[in-house]
Scaffold this motif. Structure first.
Motif, PDB file in Angstrom:
ATOM      1  N   MET A   1      11.034  34.308   8.241  1.00 39.91           N
ATOM      2  CA  MET A   1      11.868  33.860   7.623  1.00 39.91           C
ATOM      3  C   MET A   1      12.328  32.082   7.516  1.00 39.91           C
ATOM      4  N   HIS A   2      12.131  31.734   6.754  1.00 38.37           N
ATOM      5  CA  HIS A   2      12.978  29.736   6.484  1.00 38.37           C
ATOM      6  C   HIS A   2      14.071  29.061   7.162  1.00 38.37           C
ATOM      7  N   GLU A   3      13.446  28.751   8.919  1.00 37.41           N
ATOM      8  CA  GLU A   3      14.571  28.527   9.187  1.00 37.41           C
ATOM      9  C   GLU A   3      14.945  26.808   8.720  1.00 37.41           C
ATOM     10  N   ARG A   4      16.243  26.725   8.666  1.00 35.15           N
ATOM     11  CA  ARG A   4      16.676  25.019   8.514  1.00 35.15           C
ATOM     12  C   ARG A   4      16.428  24.496   9.612  1.00 35.15           C
ATOM     13  N   LYS A   5      16.029  23.674   9.155  1.00 38.91           N
ATOM     14  CA  LYS A   5      16.521  22.041   9.988  1.00 38.91           C
ATOM     15  C   LYS A   5      17.452  21.416  10.313  1.00 38.91           C
ATOM     16  N   ILE A   6      17.871  21.359   8.911  1.00 36.50           N
ATOM     17  CA  ILE A   6      18.954  21.029   8.609  1.00 36.50           C
ATOM     18  C   ILE A   6      20.608  22.070   8.666  1.00 36.50           C
ATOM     19  N   PRO A   7      21.491  21.401   9.301  1.00 34.48           N
ATOM     20  CA  PRO A   7      22.329  22.823   8.799  1.00 34.48           C
ATOM     21  C   PRO A   7      23.290  22.683   7.892  1.00 34.48           C
ATOM     22  N   LEU A   8      23.632  24.150   7.309  1.00 33.27           N
ATOM     23  CA  LEU A   8      24.531  23.784   5.936  1.00 33.27           C
ATOM     24  C   LEU A   8      25.502  23.346   5.779  1.00 33.27           C
ATOM     25  N   ASN A   9      26.103  22.620   4.521  1.00 30.37           N
ATOM     26  CA  ASN A   9      26.877  21.420   4.662  1.00 30.37           C
ATOM     27  C   ASN A   9      27.360  22.501   2.790  1.00 30.37           C
ATOM     28  N   LEU A  10      28.195  22.655   3.656  1.00 26.96           N
ATOM     29  CA  LEU A  10      29.243  23.246   1.852  1.00 26.96           C
ATOM     30  C   LEU A  10      30.705  22.772   2.040  1.00 26.96           C
ATOM     31  N   ASN A  11      30.873  21.820   2.203  1.00 24.47           N
ATOM     32  CA  ASN A  11      32.210  20.990   2.387  1.00 24.47           C
ATOM     33  C   ASN A  11      32.522  20.585   0.563  1.00 24.47           C
ATOM     34  N   CYS A  12      31.866  20.330  -0.673  1.00 27.35           N
ATOM     35  CA  CYS A  12      32.302  20.539  -1.437  1.00 27.35           C
ATOM     36  C   CYS A  12      31.647  21.482  -2.829  1.00 27.35           C
ATOM     37  N   GLY A  13      31.965  21.160  -4.144  1.00 28.17           N
ATOM     38  CA  GLY A  13      31.529  22.149  -4.845  1.00 28.17           C
ATOM     39  C   GLY A  13      30.139  21.193  -5.197  1.00 28.17           C
ATOM     40  N   LEU A  14      29.591  20.164  -5.202  1.00 36.15           N
ATOM     41  CA  LEU A  14      28.111  20.151  -5.640  1.00 36.15           C
ATOM     42  C   LEU A  14      27.607  20.775  -4.547  1.00 36.15           C
ATOM     43  N   ASP A  15      27.619  20.922  -2.811  1.00 34.96           N
ATOM     44  CA  ASP A  15      26.765  21.063  -1.209  1.00 34.96           C
ATOM     45  C   ASP A  15      26.531  23.015  -2.550  1.00 34.96           C
ATOM     46  N   LEU A  16      28.073  23.384  -2.985  1.00 34.55           N
ATOM     47  CA  LEU A  16      28.036  24.713  -2.849  1.00 34.55           C
ATOM     48  C   LEU A  16      26.783  25.290  -3.728  1.00 34.55           C
ATOM     49  N   THR A  17      27.388  24.311  -4.929  1.00 33.31           N
ATOM     50  CA  THR A  17      26.110  25.081  -6.243  1.00 33.31           C
ATOM     51  C   THR A  17      25.150  24.680  -5.934  1.00 33.31           C
ATOM     52  N   GLY A  18      24.526  23.447  -4.929  1.00 34.66           N
ATOM     53  CA  GLY A  18      23.352  23.174  -5.031  1.00 34.66           C
ATOM     54  C   GLY A  18      22.535  24.115  -3.349  1.00 34.66           C
ATOM     55  N   GLU A  19      23.688  24.763  -3.075  1.00 40.45           N
ATOM     56  CA  GLU A  19      22.470  25.907  -2.229  1.00 40.45           C
ATOM     57  C   GLU A  19      22.538  27.095  -2.398  1.00 40.45           C
ATOM     58  N   VAL A  20      23.662  27.189  -4.064  1.00 38.63           N
ATOM     59  CA  VAL A  20      23.042  29.099  -4.624  1.00 38.63           C
ATOM     60  C   VAL A  20      21.838  28.587  -5.844  1.00 38.63           C
ATOM     61  N   LEU A  21      21.706  27.481  -5.963  1.00 41.44           N
ATOM     62  CA  LEU A  21      20.765  26.684  -7.247  1.00 41.44           C
ATOM     63  C   LEU A  21      19.424  26.750  -6.525  1.00 41.44           C
ATOM     64  N   PHE A  22      19.631  26.270  -5.130  1.00 36.64           N
ATOM     65  CA  PHE A  22      17.916  25.478  -5.062  1.00 36.64           C
ATOM     66  C   PHE A  22      17.591  25.833  -4.946  1.00 36.64           C
ATOM     67  N   GLY A  23      16.320  25.768  -5.562  1.00 36.52           N
ATOM     68  CA  GLY A  23      15.050  25.836  -5.819  1.00 36.52           C
ATOM     69  C   GLY A  23      14.119  25.449  -7.599  1.00 36.52           C
ATOM     70  N   LYS A  24      12.828  26.115  -6.829  1.00 39.70           N
ATOM     71  CA  LYS A  24      12.453  25.162  -8.476  1.00 39.70           C
ATOM     72  C   LYS A  24      12.450  26.304 -10.028  1.00 39.70           C
ATOM     73  N   TRP A  25      12.774  27.373  -9.633  1.00 42.73           N
ATOM     74  CA  TRP A  25      12.873  27.965 -10.671  1.00 42.73           C
ATOM     75  C   TRP A  25      13.620  29.495 -10.752  1.00 42.73           C
ATOM     76  N   LYS A  26      15.176  29.360 -10.046  1.00 45.96           N
ATOM     77  CA  LYS A  26      16.059  29.043 -10.479  1.00 45.96           C
ATOM     78  C   LYS A  26      16.949  29.705 -11.541  1.00 45.96           C
ATOM     79  N   ILE A  27      16.873  28.153 -11.782  1.00 50.30           N
ATOM     80  CA  ILE A  27      17.831  27.736 -13.154  1.00 50.30           C
ATOM     81  C   ILE A  27      17.078  29.074 -14.216  1.00 50.30           C
ATOM     82  N   ARG A  28      15.849  28.222 -14.512  1.00 46.59           N
ATOM     83  CA  ARG A  28      14.903  29.182 -15.452  1.00 46.59           C
ATOM     84  C   ARG A  28      15.138  30.545 -15.164  1.00 46.59           C
ATOM     85  N   LEU A  29      15.089  31.544 -14.305  1.00 45.60           N
ATOM     86  CA  LEU A  29      15.402  32.467 -13.858  1.00 45.60           C
ATOM     87  C   LEU A  29      16.499  33.466 -14.377  1.00 45.60           C
TER      88      LEU A  29
END
Length: 116
Positions: A1-29
Motif C-alpha cells: 500500500m502507498h505510504e504518504r510522505k506528506i501528512p494529510l491536510n484536511l483544513n478546507c473544502g479544496l483539500d477535502l475535495t482534492g483528497e477524494v478526487l486525486f487520481g488521474k482517472w477518477k473524474i472520468r470514471l
C-alpha cells in the motif's frame, strides 16, 4: 500500500475535495458511470490509456470514499457493476461545470499545456 510522505491536510473544502478526487482517472470514471458505463470492461474501453489495474485501484478508492457502490452478481462468470451513490451524484454538476470550462477554453488550455 502507498505510504504518504506528506501528512494529510484536511483544513478546507479544496483539500477535502482534492483528497477524494486525486487520481488521474477518477473524474472520468465518475462521469462515465453516470453516463451508464457500469461494467469494468466498458470503463476500460472508455479510458483505454489507463491500465485495468489502475482503474480498479481508483474505483476501489471511489468506493471507499462512498462515491460509488459496487454490485457483484452471483453468476458464472461473475458480473460486476458500479453505480454512483447519492453522494457521488452530487459531484456530477461540478464535473459538468469543469468540463464546460475546459471546452470553452480548449484552444488556450491546449496551447498552455503544450508549451511545457
Amino acid at each position: 500500500m502507498h505510504e504518504r510522505k506528506i501528512p494529510l491536510n484536511l483544513n478546507c473544502g479544496l483539500d477535502l475535495t482534492g483528497e477524494v478526487l486525486f487520481g488521474k482517472w477518477k473524474i472520468r470514471l465518475l462521469w462515465f458511470i453516470n453516463e451508464g458505463h457500469r461494467r469494468p470492461s466498458e470503463l476500460q474501453r472508455k479510458i483505454p490509456d489507463a491500465s485495468r489495474r489502475v482503474l480498479n485501484i481508483q474505483l476501489k478508492e471511489l468506493e471507499e470514499h462512498e462515491l460509488v457502490s459496487k454490485i457483484i452478481y452471483a453468476q458464472v462468470p461473475p458480473k460486476v457493476e458500479y453505480y454512483l451513490t447519492d453522494f457521488g451524484k452530487t459531484l456530477i454538476p461540478v464535473i459538468s461545470v469543469l468540463g464546460n470550462w475546459g471546452d470553452t477554453y480548449e484552444e488556450r488550455l491546449r496551447n498552455v499545456i503544450l508549451k511545457r
